[in-house]
Design an enzyme around this catalytic site. Structure first.
Site, mmCIF file in Angstrom:
data_model
loop_
_atom_site.group_PDB
_atom_site.id
_atom_site.type_symbol
_atom_site.label_atom_id
_atom_site.label_comp_id
_atom_site.label_asym_id
_atom_site.label_seq_id
_atom_site.Cartn_x
_atom_site.Cartn_y
_atom_site.Cartn_z
ATOM 1 N N HIS A 149 -10.525 15.939 -3.817
ATOM 2 C CA HIS A 149 -9.120 16.345 -3.907
ATOM 3 C C HIS A 149 -8.327 15.366 -4.773
ATOM 4 O O HIS A 149 -8.558 14.156 -4.724
ATOM 5 C CB HIS A 149 -8.509 16.392 -2.505
ATOM 6 C CG HIS A 149 -7.243 17.164 -2.408
ATOM 7 N ND1 HIS A 149 -6.045 16.685 -2.882
ATOM 8 C CD2 HIS A 149 -6.982 18.387 -1.899
ATOM 9 C CE1 HIS A 149 -5.098 17.579 -2.665
ATOM 10 N NE2 HIS A 149 -5.641 18.626 -2.056
ATOM 11 N N PHE A 162 0.953 -2.090 -10.130
ATOM 12 C CA PHE A 162 -0.239 -1.445 -9.584
ATOM 13 C C PHE A 162 -0.815 -2.242 -8.422
ATOM 14 O O PHE A 162 -1.140 -3.411 -8.563
ATOM 15 C CB PHE A 162 -1.293 -1.284 -10.682
ATOM 16 C CG PHE A 162 -2.567 -0.638 -10.209
ATOM 17 C CD1 PHE A 162 -2.559 0.635 -9.650
ATOM 18 C CD2 PHE A 162 -3.774 -1.308 -10.325
ATOM 19 C CE1 PHE A 162 -3.736 1.234 -9.226
ATOM 20 C CE2 PHE A 162 -4.963 -0.716 -9.905
ATOM 21 C CZ PHE A 162 -4.934 0.553 -9.347
ATOM 22 N N TRP A 221 -3.522 0.021 -2.244
ATOM 23 C CA TRP A 221 -2.665 1.069 -1.689
ATOM 24 C C TRP A 221 -2.423 2.210 -2.663
ATOM 25 O O TRP A 221 -2.181 3.338 -2.235
ATOM 26 C CB TRP A 221 -1.309 0.467 -1.296
ATOM 27 C CG TRP A 221 -1.339 -0.305 -0.025
ATOM 28 C CD1 TRP A 221 -2.421 -0.909 0.531
ATOM 29 C CD2 TRP A 221 -0.244 -0.566 0.851
ATOM 30 N NE1 TRP A 221 -2.073 -1.542 1.690
ATOM 31 C CE2 TRP A 221 -0.736 -1.350 1.922
ATOM 32 C CE3 TRP A 221 1.099 -0.239 0.832
ATOM 33 C CZ2 TRP A 221 0.061 -1.786 2.963
ATOM 34 C CZ3 TRP A 221 1.916 -0.673 1.875
ATOM 35 C CH2 TRP A 221 1.400 -1.436 2.930
ATOM 36 N N GLY A 222 -2.421 1.922 -3.957
ATOM 37 C CA GLY A 222 -2.068 2.959 -4.926
ATOM 38 C C GLY A 222 -0.595 3.307 -4.810
ATOM 39 O O GLY A 222 0.256 2.426 -4.715
#
Length: 570
Positions: free
Chosen positions: A84, A169, A173-174
């Site tokens: 996904h 960045f 965690w993104g």
């Protein structure tokens, strides 16, 4: 729960295989008082879990923050693989208005959540759908373009600057997309065919996207394209609807699988009736339908009212009756029993809570009377006054419903249905106030029980008593006001309602007046303990005015009732 604001939160976490991690995250959600965890749906192939929980706005925000914190501790995006699209440990976190709250209000809460996640956890946040600050960011696919692998580069560009939090960045965690969207209902309509092609044809008839325009033959003809090479579409008949046909082997039937993305534009009952119409045009019959997941109570009540109006029947009936009509009319029992306590979101919340504190209104009449008669000081006169008022309003509603269905009065069904709706609103509120009065009394008793060993404790206890006393005054005052308002329906039913039920309107008026007088006694006795003299004087003056109006209205209504009874006997 009536009147309580409810929002749903559907965070998606980038972990679908390690159930112990998901359990630790959902434990954080369940640790927040007032929040109910409804569903946890992990996917192995997607390596993603969709969590659904509901509650009042502030507790929901707190649960989302706690869940995000735990997800950040346990999920390392630099090691994540899944089918996904994703770009963060808590990848998306949409808020959905469920009850007594607007989309605009939900947007405010979504942005508040975004701010908290950035400020308290240092997360990088993009806002999407209705919470977006720019049109292009309404689209989640645009916000998440490049996914996790492209996030570092995106953050280095001006157009990739987040709405909240650092433009730096964080490989672990993104980033997270926080949004506000409408309630999405997954809904399937059952057909008396096994043909997927027939089901698809009906789906294309109704869905907003419609079907491609073709030259010559509508099925085999060449697709017409615009100057950019995109297919030219013939729109379907329903807005905010996505649909496709498929075959369900388990039941041996074809279905139209529908996503209703905005119930205020296209509600369930409209989609159902449109499927019935389009299916009939193709020689196919709709046999029923299936609700996947949960649905807001208002959607079921709206459906019940819709089908009653089609029958020219009064809509001022109980919620239970409206739901029964909706279930029968939509054929929701076609494949398996429809259970409101599992499928209606507000009822599911109550069921999950286990009703830790049983309500007085859930007692039988006998149990309520015996509880009132017991040594316990609550329920007392305030709750009983509200109960008497509710019975009075219910009687007026009954007369309206009987009048709406009276033979020979068919052309007046809507007039009486509107009166029944008003009566129902009054008795529903008075029913709520039965428990509210007892709750106010219990809060007052708790305040009196606070410690008073030090000067600070004494001051806190005194303040708590005064605050609780004010609450114990305001609730019976609400009972008085609502009971008085209900007398408008009783007077109308005495004047224009079914003559055979005029005595019921009179009894309703007596109940309403009794509720007003009884509640006023509670106002007076609690005012004697309040130090705010200005507030006391204002409340007593208002209460006396309501009491006077109730007595006058009762006398007027009983005169009408007795005159009609006498006329019927002569």
């Amino acid at each position: 729960m009536p009147g309580e604001q409810l929002i749903e939160c559907v965070p998606n976490f980038s972990e679908g295989n390690d159930l112990s991690i998901i359990k630790q995250i959902t434990d954080q959600i369940e640790s927040v008082e007032g929040v109910t965890l409804l569903d946890v749906d992990p996917g192995k192939a997607t390596n993603r879990t969709v969590v659904t929980f509901v509650g009042p706005p502030e507790p929901v925000l707190e649960a989302a923050v706690r869940a995000a914190r735990k997800a950040g501790e346990l999920i390392d995006m630099s090691k994540h693989k899944g089918a996904h699209p994703r770009f963060g440990a808590m990848d998306v976190c949409p808020l959905v208005p469920v009850a007594n709250i607007t989309m605009d209000e939900t947007v405010v809460y979504a942005r508040k959540l975004a701010q908290r996640l950035a400020d308290e956890l240092g997360m990088t946040i993009y806002c999407y759908e209705n919470a977006a600050f720019s049109e292009e960011r309404r689209n989640l696919a645009y916000v998440r373009a490049g996914e996790y692998e492209g996030l570092k580069d995106k953050l280095s560009r001006p157009e990739g600057k987040p709405d909240f939090g650092p433009a730096v960045f964080n490989p672990r965690w993104g980033a997270t997309a926080v949004g506000a969207r409408d309630f999405l209902v997954a809904y399937n309509v059952n057909l008396n065919t096994t043909s997927v092609r027939r089901a698809n044809a009906i789906a294309f008839d109704i869905r907003e996207k419609g079907r491609p325009m073709r030259e010559g033959h509508p099925i085999t003809g060449k697709v017409v394209r615009d100057q950019h090479g995109n297919p030219v579409m013939i729109p379907g008949s329903l807005k905010c609807v996505k649909a496709i046909g498929w075959y369900i082997k388990e039941y041996g039937i074809a279905q139209i699988s529908i996503n209703l993305t905005n119930l205020s534009v296209t509600p369930v009952h409209v989609a159902f009736d449109e499927c019935v119409k389009k299916a009939a045009e193709r020689g196919v019959r709709v046999t029923g339908s299936e609700l996947v997941g949960l649905i807001p109570l208002r959607a079921m009540l709206d459906a019940g009212r819709y089908f009653l109006r089609k029958q020219q029947r009064s809509t001022g009936v109980s919620d239970r009756e409206l739901i029964k009509i909706a279930v029968k009319s939509l054929g929701l029992n076609d494949l398996y029993p429809f259970k409101p306590e599992e499928k209606i979101i507000e009822y599911a919340i109550e069921a999950r809570k286990g009703k830790k504190q049983p309500r007085l209104i859930d007692l039988s009449v006998q149990d309520f009377v015996e509880e009132t008669a017991s040594e316990s000081p609550a329920p007392g006169g305030g709750s009983v006054s509200a109960a008497v008022g509710a019975l009075g309003a219910a009687l007026a509603t009954m007369v309206a419903n009987l009048s709406s269905h009276k033979a020979g009065w068919d052309e007046r069904w809507e007039e009486f249905s509107n009166w029944a709706e008003k009566g129902k609103a009054h008795y529903v509120e008075l029913l709520r106030l039965i428990d509210e009065d007892t709750r106010a009394f219990n809060q007052l008793m708790s305040a009196f029980g606070l410690p008073q060993n030090t000067e600070v404790q004494k001051a806190e206890r005194r303040q708590a008593i005064q605050s609780a006393t004010r609450g114990a005054i305001e609730v019976p005052l609400q009972v008085m006001q609502k009971a008085l308002e209900s007398m408008e329906v009783m007077r109308a039913m005495a004047e224009i309602g079914n003559p055979s039920s005029v005595s019921d309107a009179g009894v309703g008026a007596i109940c309403a007046r009794s509720a007003v007088l009884g509640a006023m006694l509670n106002v007076k006795i609690n005012c004697s303990n309040l130090e705010d003299a200005d507030f006391v004087n204002e409340v007593l003056a208002k209460g006396q005015a309501i009491e006077r109006q109730a007595r006058e209205l009762e006398e007027t209504i009983l005169q009408i009732v007795n005159q009609k009874i006498a006329a019927g006997q002569s």
